[in-house]
Design an enzyme around this catalytic site. Structure first.
Site, PDB file in Angstrom:
ATOM      1  N   CYS A   2       0.719  -0.972   0.022  1.00  0.00           N
ATOM      2  CA  CYS A   2       0.094  -0.082   0.052  1.00  0.00           C
ATOM      3  C   CYS A   2       0.700   1.102  -0.038  1.00  0.00           C
ATOM      4  CB  CYS A   2      -0.782   0.041   1.279  1.00  0.00           C
ATOM      5  SG  CYS A   2      -1.595  -1.471   1.588  1.00  0.00           S
ATOM      6  N   ASN A 105       1.292   0.020   6.036  1.00  0.00           N
ATOM      7  CA  ASN A 105       1.536  -0.785   4.881  1.00  0.00           C
ATOM      8  C   ASN A 105       2.419  -1.953   5.241  1.00  0.00           C
ATOM      9  OD1 ASN A 105       2.827  -1.389   2.415  1.00  0.00           O
ATOM     10  ND2 ASN A 105       4.286  -0.048   2.484  1.00  0.00           N
ATOM     11  N   GLU A 492       1.041  -8.555 -18.776  1.00  0.00           N
ATOM     12  CA  GLU A 492       0.847  -7.800 -17.710  1.00  0.00           C
ATOM     13  C   GLU A 492      -0.168  -6.555 -17.908  1.00  0.00           C
ATOM     14  OE1 GLU A 492       3.948  -6.207 -15.150  1.00  0.00           O
ATOM     15  OE2 GLU A 492       5.064  -5.680 -16.969  1.00  0.00           O
ATOM     16  N   HIS A 508       9.394 -29.696 -29.274  1.00  0.00           N
ATOM     17  CA  HIS A 508       9.086 -30.479 -28.098  1.00  0.00           C
ATOM     18  C   HIS A 508       7.747 -30.343 -27.681  1.00  0.00           C
ATOM     19  CE1 HIS A 508      13.204 -31.824 -28.701  1.00  0.00           C
ATOM     20  NE2 HIS A 508      13.700 -30.313 -28.716  1.00  0.00           N
ATOM     21  N   LYS A 607       2.878  -2.148  -8.062  1.00  0.00           N
ATOM     22  CA  LYS A 607       4.266  -1.752  -8.464  1.00  0.00           C
ATOM     23  C   LYS A 607       5.332  -2.414  -7.605  1.00  0.00           C
ATOM     24  CE  LYS A 607       7.391   0.359 -10.964  1.00  0.00           C
ATOM     25  NZ  LYS A 607       7.674   0.118 -12.263  1.00  0.00           N
TER      26      LYS A 607
HETATM   27  O1  M6R Z   1      11.106  -3.889  -7.712  1.00  0.00           O
HETATM   28  P1  M6R Z   1      11.749  -5.139  -8.340  1.00  0.00           P
HETATM   29  O2  M6R Z   1      12.382  -5.044  -9.582  1.00  0.00           O
HETATM   30  O3  M6R Z   1      12.222  -6.152  -7.466  1.00  0.00           O
HETATM   31  O4  M6R Z   1      10.309  -5.920  -8.967  1.00  0.00           O
HETATM   32  C1  M6R Z   1      10.162  -7.163  -9.389  1.00  0.00           C
HETATM   33  C2  M6R Z   1       8.750  -7.547 -10.139  1.00  0.00           C
HETATM   34  O5  M6R Z   1       7.662  -7.408  -9.508  1.00  0.00           O
HETATM   35  C3  M6R Z   1       8.706  -6.536 -11.214  1.00  0.00           C
HETATM   36  O6  M6R Z   1       9.866  -6.590 -12.231  1.00  0.00           O
HETATM   37  C4  M6R Z   1       7.206  -6.835 -11.957  1.00  0.00           C
HETATM   38  O7  M6R Z   1       7.361  -8.089 -12.909  1.00  0.00           O
HETATM   39  C5  M6R Z   1       6.851  -5.729 -13.156  1.00  0.00           C
HETATM   40  N1  M6R Z   1       5.605  -5.623 -12.980  1.00  0.00           N
HETATM   41  C6  M6R Z   1       7.371  -6.341 -14.769  1.00  0.00           C
HETATM   42  O8  M6R Z   1       6.921  -5.110 -15.340  1.00  0.00           O
END
Ligand code: M6R
Length: 612
Positions: A2, A105, A492, A508, A607
């Site tokens: 959050c 959070n 996504e 395969h 995010k």
């Molecule tokens: O902040 P981080 O790089 O550790 O985040 C990892 C993943 O959650 C992040 O890359 C996620 O896969 C994104 N939504 C990809 O676009």
């Protein structure tokens, strides 16, 4: 996961009212979660709470967050973990008497036990959240201690799990109380006001002077002062921790683009340039290379996009330096820990530096004696802080949920480390190393050209692609992590099933799905051998009626094999993620927009994933 924010004002001459500061800050934190939101303030001697399910902008129209009265206000934007998204489960949460309001959070792991005890004592709960135990606990201690801060400290002591939390109380209406463990929190210092928030963009409009709150810190802020204690109860001299943020506010807003994602795709030349500038002056690179050379086994990990960057690193170190690096997906760390011991090294890649899966992998490896290197975009975030050494990308804040500029900058940093490693172990000579360094230095220019020559093609192709249900993203060798990244983007944000695997695997099994008009996207690295091998894979897909789409060097014979082509400058295979990813990002972006979706806020995602 959050976003939280709090504002306390002592000087009424601030440009914005506290309510409007909270509202604007919440909009900037929405990338952290957006299923419900709320605010609370002390108005006169009463606690006011406005909250509900839905997007902040709609709740503002309905409830008027920005108009809330009072000079001490807290706010929250939620991504559900305990309790479904609903009006009742939205934060802030309060106690039985409406004395305390809390935004949080993180996750309180022992909330069920605490809740049971509190219910037995007569407390009445309104929500299904873990967070609601906190105001009730404070209420309980306040009954005995009659002091807000001491009651808050007592409550925090019994919490197990992760938290960045803010509390306000009618009993001390001029303060915001805070505590932090394993979830991000910063304090912004203003003139006649202070702000607390999960992240920098939320406060940048008001101040650039910030303190990153450390794990175990607890305290309070008023409009004119800050008080912090550490884990052992020692007073923290917080002035030592103040730093000035040099991001401009326009780094954190859309700057005329319809979506953050498009802005961030276009920011890649700048992000790569800044990152190159940073790493080419970073003394930690030499230390990281020494750590790799000294290590018995080297592992690299990350989640989602950061895993793709990790996988790329493993391939490059193998080819350039003959060093075997084991890549694994962060959430799978337990499958690898028994092979880990002192003398080993783990490189953790995470743009946010807060991803729980990556943090847990880090802690598990550290416990077994491994040394840790972090590659992150957020200075002072949890993963760099808990690592032995950190190197940073300089992509600036990334607001769109889909990682874009942070992926290409991660691969720049990782390529740079691999080149230095190869040079240090004598696998490449000085001239070759210099050539690679120049190539990486040119990547900003190259990406700028790639974006300008492929954006129109991406827009055109999205007119067809938006109708499909499924697609394959194929490549070989250095192109495989790049194809994986392309497939993840389409999945996504455009909600189209997309699968990526090394092209040689088609026969395969996966080729069974290919029929007339099935889209297959080929990532063709600048490498003649790989181009030859991919020709066979293209032919076998074509023979089954697939629509062949390719990101291909402009002078490659494979251009003629394509139904749709993103023709890009021929460079060097080393920078395949930098040259071949932007067209895929643009394709996913325009396809999402064509479908009427919001690419910045894909469903079910947030995010920063600070939960397991
Ligand atoms: O902040 P981080 O790089 O550790 O985040 C990892 C993943 O959650 C992040 O890359 C996620 O896969 C994104 N939504 C990809 O676009």
């Amino acid at each position: 996961m959050c976003g939280i924010i709090g504002v306390v004002v002592s000087n009424k001459s601030t440009r914005y009212s506290p309510g409007s500061m909270i509202f604007r800050g919440l909009l900037r934190l929405e990338y952290r979660g957006y299923d419900s939101a709320g605010v609370a303030s002390i108005c006169g001697d009463k606690l006011i709470v406005l909250k509900g399910k839905g997007r902040i902008i709609d709740l503002e129209k309905k409830l008027g967050f920005s108009k809330i009265c009072g000079s001490v206000v807290i706010g929250h934007t939620r991504w559900a973990t305990h309790g479904a998204p609903s009006d009742i489960n939205a934060h802030p949460h309060t106690d039985c008497r409406n004395w305390f309001a809390v935004v949080h959070n993180g996750i309180i792991q022992n909330y069920l036990d605490l809740k049971k005890t509190l219910i037995n004592k007569g407390h009445v709960f309104k929500s299904d959240t873990d967070t609601e135990v906190i105001p009730h606990l404070v209420e309980d201690y306040y009954g005995v201690l009659r002091n807000v801060y001491r009651s808050f400290k007592q409550a925090v002591r019994v919490l197990k799990g992760s938290y960045a939390l803010l509390l306000i109380s009618v009993h001390e209406p001029e303060k915001i109380f805070f505590a932090k463990k394993d979830s991000p929190l910063i304090i912004g210092l203003g003139n006649g006001f202070n702000v607390l928030a999960s992240d920098i963009p939320a406060i940048l409009e008001y101040t650039r002077r910030i303190i990153t709150v450390r794990d175990g810190w607890i305290g309070y802020v008023s409009g004119n002062d800050v008080y912090i204690e550490d884990l052992d109860g020692n007073i923290v001299d917080w002035r030592r921790y103040v730093r000035i943020i040099d991001w401009s506010i326009s780094d954190a807003v859309k700057a005329g683009y319809p979506h953050y994602m498009l802005k961030e795709i276009h920011e890649q030349p700048r992000a790569l340039k800044d990152t190159f500038y940073g790493i080419s002056r970073d003394e930690n690179i030499v230390r990281v290379v020494d750590m790799i050379l000294d290590a018995e086994k080297v592992f690299v990990t990350g989640a989602g996009t950061s895993f793709h960057a990790s996988y790329y690193f493993a391939l490059v170190t193998n080819v350039l330096a003959g060093v075997m690096v084991y890549p694994f997906i962060a959430s799978e760390f337990e499958s690898y820990t028994s092979a880990v011991g002192e003398g080993d090294l783990l490189i953790v890649v995470s743009q946010s530096g807060e991803t729980m899966d990556a943090l847990k992998a880090l802690r598990a490896f550290k416990e077994r004696g491994a040394r840790i290197v972090a590659v992150s975009n957020v200075v002072d975030s949890a993963i760099p802080r808990e690592s032995d050494i950190a190197v940073y990308t300089r992509a600036g804040p990334e607001i769109g949920v889909a990682a874009t500029k942070t992926f290409t900058t991660q691969t720049l940093v990782l390529a740079w480390i691999a080149v230095f490693l190869a040079k240090s172990c004598g696998c490449i000579g000085d001239d070759e190393a210099r050539e690679y360094m120049d190539l990486l230095g040119d990547s900003a220019k190259i990406v700028s050209e790639t974006i300008s020559v492929t954006e129109y093609a991406a827009k055109k192709l999205s007119e067809w692609l938006y109708r499909v249900k499924s697609a394959y993203y194929l490549s070989r060798w250095i192109g495989v992590p790049v194809a994986m990244e392309g497939a993840l983007k389409l999945k996504e944000i455009a909600y189209i099933h997309a699968e990526s695997y090394p092209a040689g695997e088609s026969k395969h099994g996966p080729i069974a799905l290919v029929e007339e008009d099935f889209p297959v996207i080929f990532i063709v690295p600048s490498n003649r051998e790989v181009e030859k091998l991919l020709l066979g894979n293209i032919k076998e897909m074509k023979a089954r009626g697939a629509v062949i789409i390719g990101v291909v060097p402009e002078d490659s014979g494979l251009v003629d094999e394509m139904d749709y082509v993103f023709s890009i400058p021929r460079t060097h295979w080393l920078i395949t993620p930098i040259t071949h990813t932007p067209p895929q990002q643009l394709l996913a972006y325009y396809t999402a927009v064509r479908k009427g979706l919001d690419p910045d806020k894909p469903r079910n995602l947030a995010k920063t994933v600070t939960v397991e």
